[in-house]
Design an enzyme around this catalytic site. Structure first.
Site, mmCIF file in Angstrom:
data_model
loop_
_atom_site.group_PDB
_atom_site.id
_atom_site.type_symbol
_atom_site.label_atom_id
_atom_site.label_comp_id
_atom_site.label_asym_id
_atom_site.label_seq_id
_atom_site.Cartn_x
_atom_site.Cartn_y
_atom_site.Cartn_z
ATOM 1 N N ARG A 30 15.599 -25.694 38.817
ATOM 2 C CA ARG A 30 15.819 -27.287 38.543
ATOM 3 C C ARG A 30 14.565 -27.854 39.500
ATOM 4 O O ARG A 30 14.222 -29.372 39.025
ATOM 5 C CB ARG A 30 17.150 -27.710 38.881
ATOM 6 C CG ARG A 30 18.321 -27.372 38.256
ATOM 7 C CD ARG A 30 19.637 -27.188 38.844
ATOM 8 N NE ARG A 30 20.792 -27.254 37.891
ATOM 9 C CZ ARG A 30 20.985 -25.759 37.590
ATOM 10 N NH1 ARG A 30 20.280 -24.659 37.680
ATOM 11 N NH2 ARG A 30 22.230 -25.826 36.671
ATOM 12 N N SER A 171 30.432 -24.273 31.919
ATOM 13 C CA SER A 171 29.326 -23.642 32.060
ATOM 14 C C SER A 171 28.192 -24.914 32.452
ATOM 15 O O SER A 171 28.062 -25.897 31.932
ATOM 16 C CB SER A 171 28.719 -23.114 30.547
ATOM 17 O OG SER A 171 27.196 -22.909 30.853
ATOM 18 N N ASP A 319 29.011 -15.518 39.210
ATOM 19 C CA ASP A 319 27.775 -14.606 39.341
ATOM 20 C C ASP A 319 28.043 -13.319 40.284
ATOM 21 O O ASP A 319 27.297 -12.473 40.544
ATOM 22 C CB ASP A 319 26.435 -14.984 39.619
ATOM 23 C CG ASP A 319 25.905 -16.021 38.623
ATOM 24 O OD1 ASP A 319 26.326 -15.815 37.313
ATOM 25 O OD2 ASP A 319 25.081 -16.939 38.813
ATOM 26 N N LYS A 346 27.005 -12.353 30.039
ATOM 27 C CA LYS A 346 25.991 -12.560 31.134
ATOM 28 C C LYS A 346 24.680 -11.732 30.797
ATOM 29 O O LYS A 346 24.827 -11.175 29.644
ATOM 30 C CB LYS A 346 26.448 -12.286 32.585
ATOM 31 C CG LYS A 346 27.636 -13.304 32.895
ATOM 32 C CD LYS A 346 26.952 -14.692 33.155
ATOM 33 C CE LYS A 346 27.974 -15.752 33.614
ATOM 34 N NZ LYS A 346 27.188 -17.076 33.349
HETATM 35 C C1 S3P Z 1 23.465 -20.965 36.444
HETATM 36 C C2 S3P Z 1 24.738 -21.274 35.911
HETATM 37 C C3 S3P Z 1 25.753 -20.120 35.674
HETATM 38 C C4 S3P Z 1 25.306 -18.829 36.095
HETATM 39 C C5 S3P Z 1 23.749 -18.703 36.080
HETATM 40 C C6 S3P Z 1 22.869 -19.912 36.723
HETATM 41 C C7 S3P Z 1 22.748 -22.435 36.618
HETATM 42 O O1 S3P Z 1 26.077 -19.762 34.174
HETATM 43 O O2 S3P Z 1 25.910 -17.524 35.697
HETATM 44 O O3 S3P Z 1 23.502 -17.458 36.782
HETATM 45 O O4 S3P Z 1 21.750 -22.196 37.115
HETATM 46 O O5 S3P Z 1 23.270 -23.370 35.831
HETATM 47 P P1 S3P Z 1 26.804 -20.477 33.129
HETATM 48 O O6 S3P Z 1 26.726 -22.073 33.581
HETATM 49 O O7 S3P Z 1 26.458 -20.078 31.909
HETATM 50 O O8 S3P Z 1 28.273 -20.045 33.619
#
Ligand code: S3P
Length: 436
Positions: A30, A171, A319, A346
């Site tokens: 980000r 998510s 995670d 995943k």
């Molecule tokens: C993440 C969100 C998660 C996570 C990924 C990183 C992110 O995925 O599993 O490793 O940086 O927004 P989801 O939002 O699809 O669950």
């Protein structure tokens, strides 16, 4: 691309010492995205120099953003402003990184140029309709493969419209994708999540001075804001720290301090779950760094017990389940995980791949549609396959601390996607891990 790597861990040992694990992956992605779209020069410290975050960084370079570094975790981004990105000359290759692809799909749907997003075999088999469907409701035109996977061909039409979207799954990637698209859409984009997910996008947008309204489970954004360059201090990734939270809990005579870890409440499910299992984790020196809570985590050996994992903690530890399954294998009694179907999509099918590996090691682990049932007991010896999933490779390495013999883990090159220093830091603490 990386070649095949096999890990081997010799059984036993303790983990002792003090380390700082690398920077948070979510925040690193980000920081590049928002820093690139900002007016002015953004300085990032603690940036994660690993393949996934570098995929994002290279994508923005390919769109004309001047980015210096990373050198010792420092990155300097010469922001081009919200409308300053240039059309990439080639498809943007995002390697293994789901976060890059899902967040970029939203951001690129709002541009006035076309783009194509590609990735490795794992990324190109992951579901993308969860982002392309709501983006289509906003007026985006994105072509996927027949089954909804990448490559994604994104038409830059520059005429998105805000929507009111209730996310069917919890998510953060989908939420973030829509918020980024909402920065280019006419009217409000309103996103409601079914359960709290990581909120780094909302926090960082605020840090860059871009208005985003938060009201309970709803976030609202529009195209009226501007990003102003800032300084970003990325804390250590709790998802990388998690391997040592579990390792030091299960290995006798262990005492590890993990410095400067991000403890954003949308990320700390792993601490809550381990504590429910009886882990001894102290949260020390809590402080706030750049709008994110940070602490040092001290963890000592303890006798874990099996639990029914509360479902509300699932998105907050999403995670960390591969390594939590290892904790469950070392716990006394039964651990039951439900409500975690997302684990099947995943970097690998983490329910099946972990169950297969644990069974090879003699653990009573039964996969279910949306979770796993594990009866704790002895961990044996054997050869397991990580299926190119970084977190599976590191989790089975940690299992070695309680194994009766060596564990060999195939297909570990992708540890470099999130945690290049894993082997060095783990061996420094006492794990008997080598590359064979
Ligand atoms: C993440 C969100 C998660 C996570 C990924 C990183 C992110 O995925 O599993 O490793 O940086 O927004 P989801 O939002 O699809 O669950």
């Amino acid at each position: 691309m990386s070649q095949s790597i096999t890990f081997q861990v010799q059984p036993g040992g303790s983990l002792r010492g003090e380390i700082r694990v690398p920077g948070d992956k979510s925040m690193s992605h980000r920081s590049i995205m928002l820093g690139s779209l900002a007016e002015g020069v953004t300085h990032v410290r603690g940036f994660l120099n690993a393949e996934d975050a570098m995929s994002t960084l290279e994508a923005f370079r390919a769109m004309g953003v001047k980015i210096e570094g990373p050198v010792n975790g420092e990155v300097t981004i010469h922001g081009v402003g919200k409308h300053g990105l240039q059309a990439p000359a080639q498809p943007l290759y995002l390697g293994n990184s789901g976060t890059s692809m899902r967040l970029l799909s939203g951001l690129l749907a709002g541009q006035s140029f076309d783009s194509v997003l590609t990735g490795d075999k794992s990324l190109e088999s992951r579901p993308m309709r969860r982002v392309t469907a709501p983006l289509a409701l906003m007026g985006a035109e994105i072509e996927t493969q027949e089954n909804g996977t990448a490559p994604l061909h994104i038409k830059g039409k520059g005429n998105l419209k805000g929507i009111n979207y209730e996310m069917p799954i919890a998510s953060a990637q989908v939420k973030s994708c829509l918020l980024l698209a909402g920065m280019y859409a006419e009217g409000d984009t309103v996103v409601t999540e079914p359960a709290p997910t990581r909120d780094h996008t909302e926090r960082m947008l605020t840090g860059f001075g871009y208005p985003v309204k938060r009201d309970g489970s709803t976030a609202t954004i529009n195209n009226q804001g501007q990003l102003t360059a800032t300084q970003i201090d990325v804390p250590s990734d709790i998802s990388s720290a998690a391997f040592f939270l579990v390792g030091a809990s299960i290995a006798p005579d262990s005492d590890v301090t993990l410095k400067h870890v991000g403890i954003n409440p949308t990320r700390t499910g792993v601490i809550d779950i381990l504590r429910l299992m009886g882990a001894d984790i102290e949260v020390l020196n809590q402080r706030s760094v750049g709008g994110e809570p940070v602490a040092d985590l001290r963890v000592r050996s303890s006798k874990l017990k099996g639990i029914d994992i509360p479902e509300h903690l699932v998105p907050l530890a999403i995670d960390e389940f591969p390594v939590l399954f290892v904790a469950a294998a070392c716990a006394e009694g039964r651990t039951v995980l439900t409500g975690a179907k997302e684990l099947r999509v995943k970097e690998s099918d983490r329910i099946q791949v972990m169950a297969d590996g644990l069974q090879i090691l003699g653990v009573d682990a039964q996969p279910t549609e949306d979770g796993m049932v594990i009866n704790g007991g002895a961990i044996g010896t054997g050869r397991v396959d990580s299926h190119g999933d970084h977190r599976i490779a590191m989790s089975f390495s940690i299992a070695g601390l309680r194994a009766s013999g060596a564990i060999t883990i195939d297909d570990c090159a992708n540890v470099n996607t999130s945690f290049k220093e894993f082997k060095d830091l783990a061996t420094q603490l006492g794990l008997k891990l080598s590359v064979i």
